[in-house]
Scaffold this motif. Structure first.
Motif, PDB file in Angstrom:
ATOM      1  N   TRP A  61       0.833  -1.202   0.000  1.00 57.82           N
ATOM      2  CA  TRP A  61       0.000   0.000   0.000  1.00 57.82           C
ATOM      3  C   TRP A  61       0.869   1.254   0.000  1.00 57.82           C
ATOM      4  O   TRP A  61       0.676   2.168  -0.785  1.00 57.82           O
ATOM      5  N   PHE A  62       1.861   1.294   0.874  1.00 58.56           N
ATOM      6  CA  PHE A  62       2.704   2.482   0.960  1.00 58.56           C
ATOM      7  C   PHE A  62       3.600   2.638  -0.264  1.00 58.56           C
ATOM      8  O   PHE A  62       4.090   3.738  -0.534  1.00 58.56           O
ATOM      9  N   LEU A  63       3.855   1.547  -0.985  1.00 57.68           N
ATOM     10  CA  LEU A  63       4.648   1.662  -2.208  1.00 57.68           C
ATOM     11  C   LEU A  63       3.947   2.578  -3.200  1.00 57.68           C
ATOM     12  O   LEU A  63       4.584   3.415  -3.864  1.00 57.68           O
ATOM     13  N   GLN A  64       2.619   2.445  -3.336  1.00 56.28           N
ATOM     14  CA  GLN A  64       1.876   3.311  -4.250  1.00 56.28           C
ATOM     15  C   GLN A  64       1.992   4.768  -3.815  1.00 56.28           C
ATOM     16  O   GLN A  64       2.182   5.663  -4.645  1.00 56.28           O
ATOM     17  N   ASP A  65       1.899   5.019  -2.512  1.00 53.57           N
ATOM     18  CA  ASP A  65       2.041   6.390  -2.012  1.00 53.57           C
ATOM     19  C   ASP A  65       3.420   6.952  -2.329  1.00 53.57           C
ATOM     20  O   ASP A  65       3.568   8.125  -2.693  1.00 53.57           O
ATOM     21  N   ASN A  66       4.445   6.122  -2.197  1.00 57.76           N
ATOM     22  CA  ASN A  66       5.807   6.582  -2.458  1.00 57.76           C
ATOM     23  C   ASN A  66       6.013   6.898  -3.928  1.00 57.76           C
ATOM     24  O   ASN A  66       6.629   7.916  -4.278  1.00 57.76           O
ATOM     25  N   LEU A  67       5.520   6.031  -4.814  1.00 55.28           N
ATOM     26  CA  LEU A  67       5.684   6.278  -6.246  1.00 55.28           C
ATOM     27  C   LEU A  67       4.941   7.544  -6.669  1.00 55.28           C
ATOM     28  O   LEU A  67       5.467   8.360  -7.451  1.00 55.28           O
ATOM     29  N   GLN A  68       3.718   7.736  -6.165  1.00 53.99           N
ATOM     30  CA  GLN A  68       2.977   8.947  -6.496  1.00 53.99           C
ATOM     31  C   GLN A  68       3.694  10.190  -5.972  1.00 53.99           C
ATOM     32  O   GLN A  68       3.850  11.184  -6.689  1.00 53.99           O
ATOM     33  N   ARG A  69       4.135  10.130  -4.737  1.00 52.61           N
ATOM     34  CA  ARG A  69       4.782  11.285  -4.129  1.00 52.61           C
ATOM     35  C   ARG A  69       6.072  11.634  -4.869  1.00 52.61           C
ATOM     36  O   ARG A  69       6.314  12.805  -5.187  1.00 52.61           O
ATOM     37  N   GLN A  70       6.882  10.627  -5.163  1.00 51.83           N
ATOM     38  CA  GLN A  70       8.152  10.889  -5.839  1.00 51.83           C
ATOM     39  C   GLN A  70       7.936  11.426  -7.248  1.00 51.83           C
ATOM     40  O   GLN A  70       8.679  12.310  -7.707  1.00 51.83           O
ATOM     41  N   ALA A 112      13.424   4.936  -6.755  1.00 46.54           N
ATOM     42  CA  ALA A 112      13.422   6.398  -6.672  1.00 46.54           C
ATOM     43  C   ALA A 112      14.681   6.989  -6.062  1.00 46.54           C
ATOM     44  O   ALA A 112      14.814   8.209  -5.994  1.00 46.54           O
ATOM     45  N   GLY A 113      15.615   6.140  -5.609  1.00 50.23           N
ATOM     46  CA  GLY A 113      16.836   6.664  -5.028  1.00 50.23           C
ATOM     47  C   GLY A 113      16.651   7.274  -3.649  1.00 50.23           C
ATOM     48  O   GLY A 113      17.496   8.047  -3.192  1.00 50.23           O
ATOM     49  N   GLN A 114      15.569   6.924  -2.947  1.00 48.34           N
ATOM     50  CA  GLN A 114      15.301   7.431  -1.610  1.00 48.34           C
ATOM     51  C   GLN A 114      15.490   6.306  -0.598  1.00 48.34           C
ATOM     52  O   GLN A 114      14.803   5.297  -0.652  1.00 48.34           O
ATOM     53  N   ARG A 115      16.441   6.482   0.327  1.00 45.71           N
ATOM     54  CA  ARG A 115      16.713   5.426   1.292  1.00 45.71           C
ATOM     55  C   ARG A 115      15.637   5.350   2.383  1.00 45.71           C
ATOM     56  O   ARG A 115      15.403   4.281   2.951  1.00 45.71           O
ATOM     57  N   LEU A 167       9.990  -2.191   1.828  1.00 51.07           N
ATOM     58  CA  LEU A 167       9.601  -0.910   1.249  1.00 51.07           C
ATOM     59  C   LEU A 167      10.815  -0.021   1.001  1.00 51.07           C
ATOM     60  O   LEU A 167      10.938   0.603  -0.062  1.00 51.07           O
ATOM     61  N   SER A 168      11.729   0.039   1.969  1.00 49.40           N
ATOM     62  CA  SER A 168      12.911   0.884   1.781  1.00 49.40           C
ATOM     63  C   SER A 168      13.776   0.368   0.643  1.00 49.40           C
ATOM     64  O   SER A 168      14.363   1.162  -0.105  1.00 49.40           O
ATOM     65  N   SER A 169      13.848  -0.956   0.473  1.00 46.57           N
ATOM     66  CA  SER A 169      14.639  -1.518  -0.624  1.00 46.57           C
ATOM     67  C   SER A 169      14.050  -1.135  -1.976  1.00 46.57           C
ATOM     68  O   SER A 169      14.778  -0.738  -2.893  1.00 46.57           O
ATOM     69  N   ILE A 170      12.723  -1.233  -2.113  1.00 48.02           N
ATOM     70  CA  ILE A 170      12.087  -0.907  -3.392  1.00 48.02           C
ATOM     71  C   ILE A 170      12.226   0.580  -3.693  1.00 48.02           C
ATOM     72  O   ILE A 170      12.614   0.975  -4.795  1.00 48.02           O
ATOM     73  N   VAL A 171      11.915   1.421  -2.716  1.00 50.09           N
ATOM     74  CA  VAL A 171      11.940   2.868  -2.948  1.00 50.09           C
ATOM     75  C   VAL A 171      13.364   3.346  -3.249  1.00 50.09           C
ATOM     76  O   VAL A 171      13.573   4.200  -4.106  1.00 50.09           O
ATOM     77  N   ASN A 172      14.339   2.766  -2.572  1.00 52.23           N
ATOM     78  CA  ASN A 172      15.727   3.146  -2.850  1.00 52.23           C
ATOM     79  C   ASN A 172      16.128   2.744  -4.259  1.00 52.23           C
ATOM     80  O   ASN A 172      16.814   3.496  -4.969  1.00 52.23           O
ATOM     81  N   ALA A 173      15.691   1.555  -4.689  1.00 55.29           N
ATOM     82  CA  ALA A 173      16.058   1.085  -6.021  1.00 55.29           C
ATOM     83  C   ALA A 173      15.332   1.852  -7.124  1.00 55.29           C
ATOM     84  O   ALA A 173      15.908   2.161  -8.167  1.00 55.29           O
TER      85      ALA A 173
END
Length: 840
Positions: free
Chosen positions: A506-515, A793-796, A785-791
């Motif tokens: 769920w939070f992955l979608q929020d991260n992709l939209q936000r980034q 969007a480059g956000q740790r 989640l941190s692994s996906i977002v870092n890979a």
């Protein structure tokens, strides 16, 4: 035994209702996923404009070949832009014996000034025979400067034969005389018809046409014509679409919708299947374990192990059949509702229909029944292997936490999950996404296998804390957790699954939209934009630069490209730009190279895409443009902001002839500080192009956020269903575990434990279980989640809305408390002496 199984269903309503709910909900979810896939595979669009054609030759797919183990493998990717075919191909097809004519069809973007809100496409009059269209008033276009319009456009723009109106096409406003009004039954979209010569001049893809319709002579041999047309089409890199497939040639968006449904249904069906396996296995296993005393009694009165196993499998089989009777029709109804929402949000065309159902229903029923039967068989093994003289004792006490194979398997999977953390950290894009999802399920499965030892260790470690906080009730809670460590496996697994899966996906979608929004906002340096309804010519950017106070203006074309990915092709977002002044209108956060070097024959790529495709600065990047044209371009820059601006950026000249309109979608305009009158001047400039407007770039960012919210809607909906199922499973198992404690609660009350102490004991147990479940599930979610977002969007550090965590943690706590407090309260209303006589 089957008859006995049917009778026993009446005497264990709690466990059977819980098992039935888990099975029925699983069947319903998988039926929806299966129906999406089946409908997608069957969907071929609707033949409207090509209804009269025997076949349609078009280029809508890209076929990629590669070698695998010495064999040639092929894969097909739908072209994001309409691919064209050579116009000379029509003459070759027309020469085939049995072909009456081969009609070239051009699809040209137009915006009539009389009705700019109506989406219309321009065609040559010769293609009108493919529908066929008929003239209802006036005449067909006979000379350049004339056009015929369909009835919808005529009504919206109040156009009649003889009227003169302006039309924006090819980036230029031209005036045409309306020669006539035409209509065709069954055609939904609006159309404008020019003479064939005029349409050829207006088409941005010179020398190529959108499709070729084949009309047969009366009495022609259809099979021979089909074979000949297919050979000619294949030689030209195209495909001959016949029968129902003609809709795919006519509506490329139908192919995109079909692919979306197959991919979404398949991907989420796979996720759902894994979750349902966990849930069904846990629920069935817990139900069997709660009735050990019944099975022990049967063994004591000479029932054979085989008979007891047959009894358990018969019960599970009957429940699976009942679940299918409820779940499959429910899945059909949910899919019909979902189809309407998909059409409303533009995911699929209006012509998309839900098809099939029998095949999906049978496959899903068989799969869920197989999982349930396997779970019942595994759960029954130990119960049926004990000696009858030990049966009743074994039914009362858990002898061991688990076998050696279970422990070793759990440790191995835990190690594999840790190893996947490193793999995800080094990967990019889709590779990282796949590794992270695999890591999520590996961790959850490891926890499910190691749950008995985790429960026992938690009880041992928290015993002093529980006693300090809850007193004697805490002591009893710790003792219960140690004694029932294996019985609470289903509860821990369900809670960890709901927290870990929900917190990740769920939070992955929020991260992709936000980034995406953040990158677009931060990377857009321009304050103004011209937005074209039917496209803007390069001249619009030139005129914008001449406005006093304008520092730079950049024309931007939105498109897609197909890049190599694991011996296959993957569609990525791309853009074409006018390099003049690009550094003043957008900041892609270039890491190496220089965007100023962008020109025909070169490309700028995102860092993640460069890493995934092994492209280097100064080297060549080989990929396909949106219409399937292969290119090899020199990499002149590598940048970071791929979510906001796409993975590939090329010079607009590189896209000439390879997009449907051949025009810019927008012009980004940077003005000097305190420059006055720029907005008004841009508004006047937009007035020169029907359907265009001037806006601030902040509005574009807001529109992007809305578009992303719509795009994420389907993912979030499907994820919400899976999370809801996990929560349902958690509640199910908690209630089952609580209701199975009638004899235990009654015994405690008989030996002097008060009602308040029993409630505190239950609360202490739940506090311990919740604490470890939230800790483990939260850790899994955080790592994944941190692994996906870092890979990606480059956000740790991922973005996690406070309300989201409050909802997940609070909802899990509330669920656990309600699912325990209410059943325990019900048990406390049973007199202790009466409760001691109730079956286990």
């Amino acid at each position: 035994m089957l008859a006995l199984a049917a009778r026993m269903l009446r005497f264990h309503k709690g466990d059977f209702v819980a098992t039935f709910i888990a099975l029925a909900a699983g069947v319903m979810i998988l039926t929806v996923c299966g129906l999406l896939v089946e409908s997608g595979l069957r969907y071929q669009g609707e033949t409207q404009r090509y209804a009269e054609a025997f076949a349609v030759v078009a280029h809508r797919d890209l076929t990629i070949t590669h070698k695998e183990f010495g064999d040639t493998e092929t894969s097909t990717v739908t072209l994001p832009e309409r691919g064209g075919v050579p116009d000379a191909l029509a003459r070759r097809i027309a020469a085939v014996p049995g072909v009456a004519s081969a009609v070239a069809d051009r699809s040209i973007a137009v915006a009539p000034a009389a009705a700019p809100e109506v989406e219309a496409a321009g065609h040559g009059w010769g293609s009108a025979a493919l529908a066929p269209y008929r003239v209802v008033s006036g005449t067909a276009p006979r000379a350049d400067g004339e056009m015929a319009v369909d009835g919808r456009l005529a009504a919206a723009g109040r156009l009649r034969p003889g009227a003169t109106t302006a039309v924006l096409t090819g980036g230029t406003v031209r005036r045409f005389r309306v020669s006539g009004v035409v209509e065709a039954s069954g055609v939904r979209g609006s159309a404008v018809f020019f003479t064939d010569a005029e349409a050829a001049r207006l088409d941005p893809r010179q020398g190529r046409v959108d499709a070729i319709g084949v009309l047969l002579k009366r009495g022609a041999d259809r099979s021979e014509v089909s074979a000949a047309v297919r050979r000619i089409a294949a030689a030209a890199g195209a495909k001959a679409y016949e029968g129902g497939e003609r809709g795919l040639a006519e509506e490329p968006e139908a192919a995109a919708g079909r692919d979306l449904m197959v991919q979404a249904g398949g991907a989420f069906g796979g996720y759902a299947a894994l979750i349902i396996v966990f849930v069904v296995a846990a629920t069935v296993g817990l139900s069997v374990r709660h009735r050990r005393r019944d099975f022990a009694l049967l063994r004591a009165v000479a029932a054979t192990p085989g008979q007891v196993r047959a009894l358990i499998l018969g019960e599970v089989g009957l429940l699976a059949v009942l679940a299918a009777v409820v779940g499959v029709p429910s899945g059909l109804g949910v899919t019909a509702w979902l189809r309407g929402r998909l059409v409303d949000r533009g995911f699929v065309p209006e012509t998309f229909t839900v098809q099939g159902g029998a095949l999906s229903g049978l496959a899903v029923t068989a799969a869920v029944a197989a999982v349930a039967l396997l779970a019942g068989w595994v759960a029954a093994r130990r119960t049926t292997r004990i000696r009858p003289t030990e049966a009743l004792g074994e039914a009362a006490v858990e002898a061991v936490l688990g076998g050696r194979v279970r422990m070793v398997s759990g440790v191995v999977l835990l190690g594999a999950g840790v190893a996947l953390i490193a793999v995800t950290g080094k990967a990019n894009g889709e590779t990282a996404m796949g590794a992270a999802v695999g890591m999520l399920y590996t961790f959850v499965l490891a926890i499910a296998l190691l749950a008995p030892w985790i429960n026992w260790g938690t009880a041992w470690a928290l015993a002093p804390v529980l006693r300090a906080v809850f007193g004697d009730s805490g002591y009893l809670a710790a003792a219960n957790l140690r004694a029932n460590a294996r019985g609470m496996v289903a509860v821990l697994t369900a809670l960890v699954l709901s927290v870990g899966f929900g917190g990740t996906v769920w939070f992955l979608q929020d991260n992709l939209q936000r980034q995406t929004v953040v990158q677009s906002h931060d990377g857009t340096l321009a304050q103004h934009a011209l937005v074209g309804g039917a496209g803007l010519p390069a001249a619009a950017a030139v005129k914008a630069r001449q406005i006093p106070g304008v520092v730079a203006a950049t024309g931007v074309r939105k498109t897609s490209a197909i890049v190599p990915f694991m011996d296959d092709g993957q569609t990525v977002v791309a853009q074409g730009v006018d390099p003049q002044g690009i550094g003043q209108t957008m900041d892609l956060r270039v890491r190496s190279g220089n965007l100023a070097d962008l020109r025909p024959g070169t490309v700028a790529v995102s860092r993640s895409q460069a890493s995934s495709a092994h492209w280097k600065l100064g080297g060549n990047a080989r990929f396909w443009l949106g219409d399937g044209t292969p290119v090899s371009l020199r990499v002149v820059a590598v940048y970071d902001r791929n979510l906001g601006f796409g993975d590939i950026t090329v010079d607009n000249a590189t896209l000439t002839g390879h997009t449907r309109t051949g025009l810019d979608d927008r012009v980004l305009v940077r003005s000097a500080p305190n420059a006055a009158g720029v907005g008004a001047a841009l508004t006047r400039l937009a007035g020169e192009y029907p359907g265009s407007s001037a806006a601030g770039t902040d509005r574009l960012t807001g529109e992007l956020a809305q578009d992303l919210a719509i795009s994420a809607w389907l993912n979030k909906l499907l994820v919400a269903v899976l999370i809801g199922y996990s929560i349902l499973a958690a509640g199910n198992t908690l209630i089952m575990a609580a209701l199975a404690r009638t004899r235990e609660v009654s015994l405690l009350r008989l030996v002097g434990v008060t009602r308040r102490q029993v409630k505190r004991m239950a609360n202490a147990e739940q506090a311990a279980l919740l604490g470890v479940a939230l800790a483990i599930g939260g850790a899994i979610a955080a790592v994944t989640l941190s692994s996906i977002v870092n890979a990606v969007a480059g956000q740790r550090v991922p973005y996690v809305p406070a309300a989201g965590w409050v909802a997940i943690v609070g909802g899990t706590v509330a669920l656990a408390l309600v699912a325990t407090v209410i059943p325990i309260g019900r048990l406390l209303r049973t007199p202790p002496v009466e409760g001691m006589g109730i079956r286990e």
